[in-house]
Design an enzyme around this catalytic site. Structure first.
Site, PDB file in Angstrom:
ATOM      1  N   ASP A  81      -4.193  -4.624   6.421  1.00  0.00           N
ATOM      2  CA  ASP A  81      -4.653  -5.507   5.352  1.00  0.00           C
ATOM      3  C   ASP A  81      -3.569  -6.537   5.038  1.00  0.00           C
ATOM      4  O   ASP A  81      -2.396  -6.190   4.884  1.00  0.00           O
ATOM      5  CB  ASP A  81      -4.992  -4.689   4.100  1.00  0.00           C
ATOM      6  CG  ASP A  81      -5.671  -5.519   3.021  1.00  0.00           C
ATOM      7  OD1 ASP A  81      -6.272  -6.555   3.359  1.00  0.00           O
ATOM      8  OD2 ASP A  81      -5.593  -5.130   1.839  1.00  0.00           O
ATOM      9  N   SER A 127       0.852  -1.192   0.000  1.00  0.00           N
ATOM     10  CA  SER A 127       0.000   0.000   0.000  1.00  0.00           C
ATOM     11  C   SER A 127       0.885   1.238   0.000  1.00  0.00           C
ATOM     12  O   SER A 127       1.663   1.440  -0.933  1.00  0.00           O
ATOM     13  CB  SER A 127      -0.960  -0.022   1.192  1.00  0.00           C
ATOM     14  OG  SER A 127      -1.861   1.066   1.141  1.00  0.00           O
ATOM     15  N   THR A 128       0.831   2.063   1.043  1.00  0.00           N
ATOM     16  CA  THR A 128       1.562   3.328   1.076  1.00  0.00           C
ATOM     17  C   THR A 128       3.062   3.100   0.906  1.00  0.00           C
ATOM     18  O   THR A 128       3.675   2.370   1.664  1.00  0.00           O
ATOM     19  CB  THR A 128       1.307   4.045   2.412  1.00  0.00           C
ATOM     20  OG1 THR A 128      -0.093   4.048   2.676  1.00  0.00           O
ATOM     21  CG2 THR A 128       1.830   5.466   2.366  1.00  0.00           C
ATOM     22  N   MET A 155      -0.080   1.354   5.052  1.00  0.00           N
ATOM     23  CA  MET A 155      -0.869   1.700   6.232  1.00  0.00           C
ATOM     24  C   MET A 155      -1.839   0.575   6.564  1.00  0.00           C
ATOM     25  O   MET A 155      -2.231  -0.202   5.702  1.00  0.00           O
ATOM     26  CB  MET A 155      -1.660   2.990   5.985  1.00  0.00           C
ATOM     27  CG  MET A 155      -0.824   4.241   5.869  1.00  0.00           C
ATOM     28  SD  MET A 155      -1.852   5.670   5.444  1.00  0.00           S
ATOM     29  CE  MET A 155      -2.985   5.679   6.837  1.00  0.00           C
ATOM     30  N   HIS A 177      -2.796  -1.182  -3.128  1.00  0.00           N
ATOM     31  CA  HIS A 177      -3.921  -0.260  -2.940  1.00  0.00           C
ATOM     32  C   HIS A 177      -3.717   0.958  -3.839  1.00  0.00           C
ATOM     33  O   HIS A 177      -2.848   1.786  -3.595  1.00  0.00           O
ATOM     34  CB  HIS A 177      -4.002   0.191  -1.479  1.00  0.00           C
ATOM     35  CG  HIS A 177      -4.268  -0.927  -0.525  1.00  0.00           C
ATOM     36  ND1 HIS A 177      -3.985  -0.843   0.821  1.00  0.00           N
ATOM     37  CD2 HIS A 177      -4.796  -2.168  -0.709  1.00  0.00           C
ATOM     38  CE1 HIS A 177      -4.335  -1.969   1.422  1.00  0.00           C
ATOM     39  NE2 HIS A 177      -4.819  -2.787   0.514  1.00  0.00           N
TER      40      HIS A 177
END
Length: 361
Positions: free
Chosen positions: A299, A176-177, A296, A203
């Site tokens: 997940d 993600s991030t 972040m 993401h």
């Protein structure tokens, strides 16, 4: 997560909209660990402001709009990086195909990351998810570019014993991030095509995952593309979940087949890592290697529990190399990760599973 203990992250804003500069500035300065040190209306002004500041007062991070008069973001980006090589430039990108293409070009030119411009329908800059992502990226990239050790010791984590285990039938990656850069490092370090498919959930909004697939394909490693519903997954290829679609894998007559759906978000995300991991555990009878990279939230943690329970392998990115140690940290704290390493070393670990002594067939 500061460049120096007790010193706020310094940020400069460059956007031709005074409204956008004011709104973004308020979000950033709502965090006491962040200070806005300049606001520019075009690239030329931003470069002049940066060069006029003493070295100790220059920004750690630049939020850069790409479409501006006088001098646009793409034109000024290399000039900013020449003036301050460790500057982390985060581009603000419109959620359009044109915006995705511009973002891809900016990241090739040296931008560290991007933030999608929030839509009015989604609450604009007042959207808590946007604010959290923006602040996490600003503070995370400031720390990464400063190359300063973490202020506090890494969290104590339990480790699963690292055994050989069966040779995986699929490698599944969640991020993600900060993920696009981590994924690039992981893919670059693969010594050759994997003898199994590699599926990825990053993401990202719809339209941007195609941009990421193209970027990964240009790194000289395995070819990458967005997964298509119903296609048979081939060894040596990378398949990304398209933005806003969950990617699942099913076993159809012995072949691994991609399935896309628009089911409810999980962990506030679609695509999400957990449903992808659950599906590969079922499709491959647990013969799965899960790789959890920077991001972040948590997940992927529950999906990794399923992988571990089925006898598969779980590895995760270490805290020092992560922009945000949320997802890999959750996996580590749950005692699911066999190793915690930077992305490049995780790639070596994964490749080692396919060496003659790397695992049972």
């Amino acid at each position: 997560m500061m460049p120096q203990a007790g010193v706020p992250v310094r940020v400069m804003l460059c956007d031709d909209s005074p409204t956008a500069r004011t709104a973004m500035g308020r979000v950033l300065e709502s965090d006491p660990q962040v200070r806005v040190v300049g606001r520019a209306g075009d690239g030329k002004q931003a470069l002049e402001m940066l060069e006029a500041l003493p070295a100790a007062q220059r920004p750690d991070v630049m939020l850069l709009d790409l479409e501006m008069p006088v001098m646009d973001g793409m034109t000024v980006l290399p000039l900013l990086l020449k003036a301050q090589p460790k500057l982390a430039v985060i581009v603000a990108s419109a959620l359009t195909q044109r915006g995705a293409e511009a973002t891809k070009a900016a990241m090739r030119a040296g931008a560290a990351d991007y933030v999608p411009k929030p839509s009015a329908a989604g609450g604009g800059v007042r959207d808590p998810a946007f604010q959290a992502e923006l602040l996490a990226k600003v503070k995370g990239w400031a720390r990464m570019r400063a190359s300063v050790p973490l202020a506090a010791p890494a969290a104590r984590v339990a480790r699963r014993p690292a055994g050989a285990g069966p040779r995986p039938k699929v490698v599944a990656v969640g991020s993600s991030t900060g993920g696009p850069q981590a994924l690039a490092g992981f893919v670059r370090a693969l010594r050759g095509p994997l003898p199994v498919p590699l599926v990825v959930v990053q993401h990202m909004p719809a339209g941007f995952t195609a941009m990421l697939a193209d970027h990964l394909s240009r790194l000289g490693g395995p070819p990458a593309a967005e997964a298509r519903d119903g296609e048979v997954l081939q060894p040596g290829r990378i398949y990304l979940a398209p933005g806003d679609r969950h990617l699942l894998v099913e076993n159809t007559g012995g072949a691994l087949v991609a399935r896309l759906n628009s089911g409810p978000p999980e962990n506030f995300c679609r695509p999400a890592v957990d449903p992808m991991l659950r599906s590969v555990v079922s499709a491959c009878e647990g013969r799965v290697t899960a790789v959890i990279l920077t991001g972040m939230g948590s997940d992927g943690m529950l999906g990794c529990k399923a992988v571990a329970a089925a006898g598969g392998t779980v590895v995760a990115q270490d805290e020092a190399s992560s922009v945000v140690w949320g997802m890999p940290g959750a996996v580590a704290r749950a005692g699911l990760a066999q190793v915690l390493l930077p992305p490049e070393q995780l790639a070596e670990r994964v490749m080692g599973q396919f060496d003659p002594a790397g695992g049972a067939t």
